[in-house]
Design a protein around this motif. Structure first.
Motif, PDB file in Angstrom:
ATOM      1  N   HIS A  53       5.236   2.158 101.606  1.00  0.00           N
ATOM      2  CA  HIS A  53       4.591   0.956 101.070  1.00  0.00           C
ATOM      3  C   HIS A  53       3.841   1.268  99.781  1.00  0.00           C
ATOM      4  CE1 HIS A  53       1.635  -2.560 101.394  1.00  0.00           C
ATOM      5  NE2 HIS A  53       2.820  -3.094 101.186  1.00  0.00           N
TER       6      HIS A  53
ATOM      7  N   LEU B  72       6.415   1.634  96.996  1.00  0.00           N
ATOM      8  CA  LEU B  72       6.926   0.328  96.573  1.00  0.00           C
ATOM      9  C   LEU B  72       5.882  -0.440  95.772  1.00  0.00           C
ATOM     10  CD1 LEU B  72       8.843  -0.824  99.793  1.00  0.00           C
ATOM     11  CD2 LEU B  72       9.802   0.163  97.707  1.00  0.00           C
ATOM     12  N   ASP B  73       4.641  -0.444  96.252  1.00  0.00           N
ATOM     13  CA  ASP B  73       3.570  -1.106  95.495  1.00  0.00           C
ATOM     14  C   ASP B  73       3.369  -0.424  94.143  1.00  0.00           C
ATOM     15  OD1 ASP B  73       3.151  -2.950  97.469  1.00  0.00           O
ATOM     16  OD2 ASP B  73       1.090  -2.348  97.925  1.00  0.00           O
TER      17      ASP B  73
ATOM     18  N   PHE C 194       6.460  -1.664  91.969  1.00  0.00           N
ATOM     19  CA  PHE C 194       6.546  -3.096  91.687  1.00  0.00           C
ATOM     20  C   PHE C 194       5.248  -3.706  91.158  1.00  0.00           C
ATOM     21  CE2 PHE C 194      10.089  -2.660  94.713  1.00  0.00           C
ATOM     22  CZ  PHE C 194      11.079  -3.330  94.024  1.00  0.00           C
TER      23      PHE C 194
ATOM     24  N   THR D  43      13.052   4.663 100.777  1.00  0.00           N
ATOM     25  CA  THR D  43      12.912   4.024  99.462  1.00  0.00           C
ATOM     26  C   THR D  43      14.223   4.084  98.689  1.00  0.00           C
ATOM     27  OG1 THR D  43      11.975   6.085  98.555  1.00  0.00           O
ATOM     28  CG2 THR D  43      10.425   4.364  99.223  1.00  0.00           C
TER      29      THR D  43
ATOM     30  N   ILE E   9      16.226   1.257 100.004  1.00  0.00           N
ATOM     31  CA  ILE E   9      15.710  -0.031  99.524  1.00  0.00           C
ATOM     32  C   ILE E   9      16.132  -0.284  98.080  1.00  0.00           C
ATOM     33  CG2 ILE E   9      13.607  -1.302  98.916  1.00  0.00           C
ATOM     34  CD1 ILE E   9      12.287   0.004 101.397  1.00  0.00           C
TER      35      ILE E   9
ATOM     36  N   LEU F  42      18.594  -3.417  97.089  1.00  0.00           N
ATOM     37  CA  LEU F  42      17.457  -4.315  96.883  1.00  0.00           C
ATOM     38  C   LEU F  42      17.839  -5.789  96.949  1.00  0.00           C
ATOM     39  CD1 LEU F  42      14.418  -4.283  96.266  1.00  0.00           C
ATOM     40  CD2 LEU F  42      14.992  -4.377  93.839  1.00  0.00           C
TER      41      LEU F  42
ATOM     42  N   ASP G 109      16.412  -8.386  99.773  1.00  0.00           N
ATOM     43  CA  ASP G 109      15.584  -9.528  99.378  1.00  0.00           C
ATOM     44  C   ASP G 109      16.205 -10.851  99.813  1.00  0.00           C
ATOM     45  OD1 ASP G 109      13.818  -7.772  98.299  1.00  0.00           O
ATOM     46  OD2 ASP G 109      14.180  -8.302  96.204  1.00  0.00           O
TER      47      ASP G 109
ATOM     48  N   THR H 217       3.649  -9.662  96.205  1.00  0.00           N
ATOM     49  CA  THR H 217       4.631  -8.579  96.182  1.00  0.00           C
ATOM     50  C   THR H 217       4.355  -7.523  97.244  1.00  0.00           C
ATOM     51  OG1 THR H 217       4.964  -8.917  93.818  1.00  0.00           O
ATOM     52  CG2 THR H 217       5.708  -6.830  94.716  1.00  0.00           C
ATOM     53  N   SER H 218       3.095  -7.251  97.528  1.00  0.00           N
ATOM     54  CA  SER H 218       2.764  -6.234  98.517  1.00  0.00           C
ATOM     55  C   SER H 218       3.219  -6.650  99.916  1.00  0.00           C
ATOM     56  CB  SER H 218       1.256  -5.957  98.514  1.00  0.00           C
ATOM     57  OG  SER H 218       0.958  -4.780  99.231  1.00  0.00           O
TER      58      SER H 218
ATOM     59  N   ASN I 193       6.915  -6.241 100.065  1.00  0.00           N
ATOM     60  CA  ASN I 193       7.282  -4.835 100.244  1.00  0.00           C
ATOM     61  C   ASN I 193       7.245  -4.415 101.710  1.00  0.00           C
ATOM     62  OD1 ASN I 193       7.824  -4.283  97.555  1.00  0.00           O
ATOM     63  ND2 ASN I 193       5.716  -3.703  97.091  1.00  0.00           N
TER      64      ASN I 193
ATOM     65  N   ARG J  59      10.423  -5.586 103.141  1.00  0.00           N
ATOM     66  CA  ARG J  59      11.518  -4.708 102.704  1.00  0.00           C
ATOM     67  C   ARG J  59      11.607  -3.471 103.597  1.00  0.00           C
ATOM     68  NH1 ARG J  59       9.874  -5.671  96.368  1.00  0.00           N
ATOM     69  NH2 ARG J  59      11.510  -7.202  95.869  1.00  0.00           N
TER      70      ARG J  59
END
Length: 231
Positions: A19, A22-23, A26, A58, A61, A65, A69, A82-83, A86, A89
């Motif tokens: 996480h 990803l954060d 993004f 990751t 993902i 992607l 999504d 977005t968080s 994620n 995801r």
């Protein structure tokens, strides 16, 4: 909250790292190494197995992607931050990779959301959507199309800033390609065509990871070898 203590007690260390990566990509415009350095400076540490699992998930993902999504957006009535996205995801990727029992995926998603101010006010949404994702996408029903490089680039450019798109593309490329050196530099054009490779500025060739190296022409004969592009 003591993050180390919490993620270890809930057995979500690798998910927390995923996480954060990803954060980082993004939201915070960080690369994966920059995210790890940031976490270390804040006294959050991980075992090698957690880092390895984070790398694997990751990579999945970023490589799928658009498909991931699309599956998530079926259950979101409006755009969320977005968080939170994620976290979903991670849930979908873990369903696809059969990482844990379904109930554990939902519980882990909710526990993960409790840590950050960006997600802790969305516990109800995360619980509800995670349950729907698990119920809808059993392993046998999940189908993913791997993003071809051109398709991935188009999707990223459409949905994200150039900086984020370039960062994800760089991560995807490094995770899904291998760089090799040719023994005889005069044969580089021959091996470029033979291996369907890309010539790098360093004179190395970049090939896809989706094949077994020992099955490729020239490997057993020592015509080329794998190298670290940074060396």
């Amino acid at each position: 909250m003591n993050v180390n203590k919490f993620i270890n007690s809930k057995n979500i260390s690798s998910r927390y790292l995923i996480h954060q990566i990803l954060d980082g990509v993004f939201i915070n415009r960080r690369t994966k190494p920059q995210t790890l350095n940031y976490l270390e400076k804040n006294q959050v540490f991980f075992e090698e197995k957690d880092i390895a699992q984070a790398e694997r998930i990751t990579s999945f993902i970023f490589g799928h992607l658009e498909s991931i999504d699309r599956k998530i957006l079926k259950f979101l009535k409006k755009k969320t931050n977005t968080s939170v996205l994620n976290i979903f995801r991670i849930v979908v990727s873990e369903i696809a990779l059969n990482e844990a029992p379904n109930y554990a995926l939902v519980n882990s998603a909710v526990d993960l959301a409790r840590i950050s101010i960006k997600t802790k006010y969305f516990l109800g949404l995360i619980n509800s959507v995670s349950r729907k994702l698990v119920a809808r996408y059993q392993e046998k029903e999940l189908e993913f199309n791997s993003n071809l490089e051109s398709t991935l680039k188009r999707y990223l450019t459409k949905n994200y800033s150039k900086e984020i798109a370039d960062n994800i593309e760089r991560i995807y490329t490094l995770n899904n390609t291998i760089d090799i050196s040719i023994k005889n530099s005069e044969e580089i054009e021959f091996w470029k065509k033979k291996l369907e490779a890309k010539i790098l500025p360093t004179g190395s060739l970049r090939i896809k990871k989706d094949v077994k190296l020992t099955n490729l022409n020239g490997f057993n004969e020592g015509k080329w070898w794998v190298q670290d592009i940074s060396s």
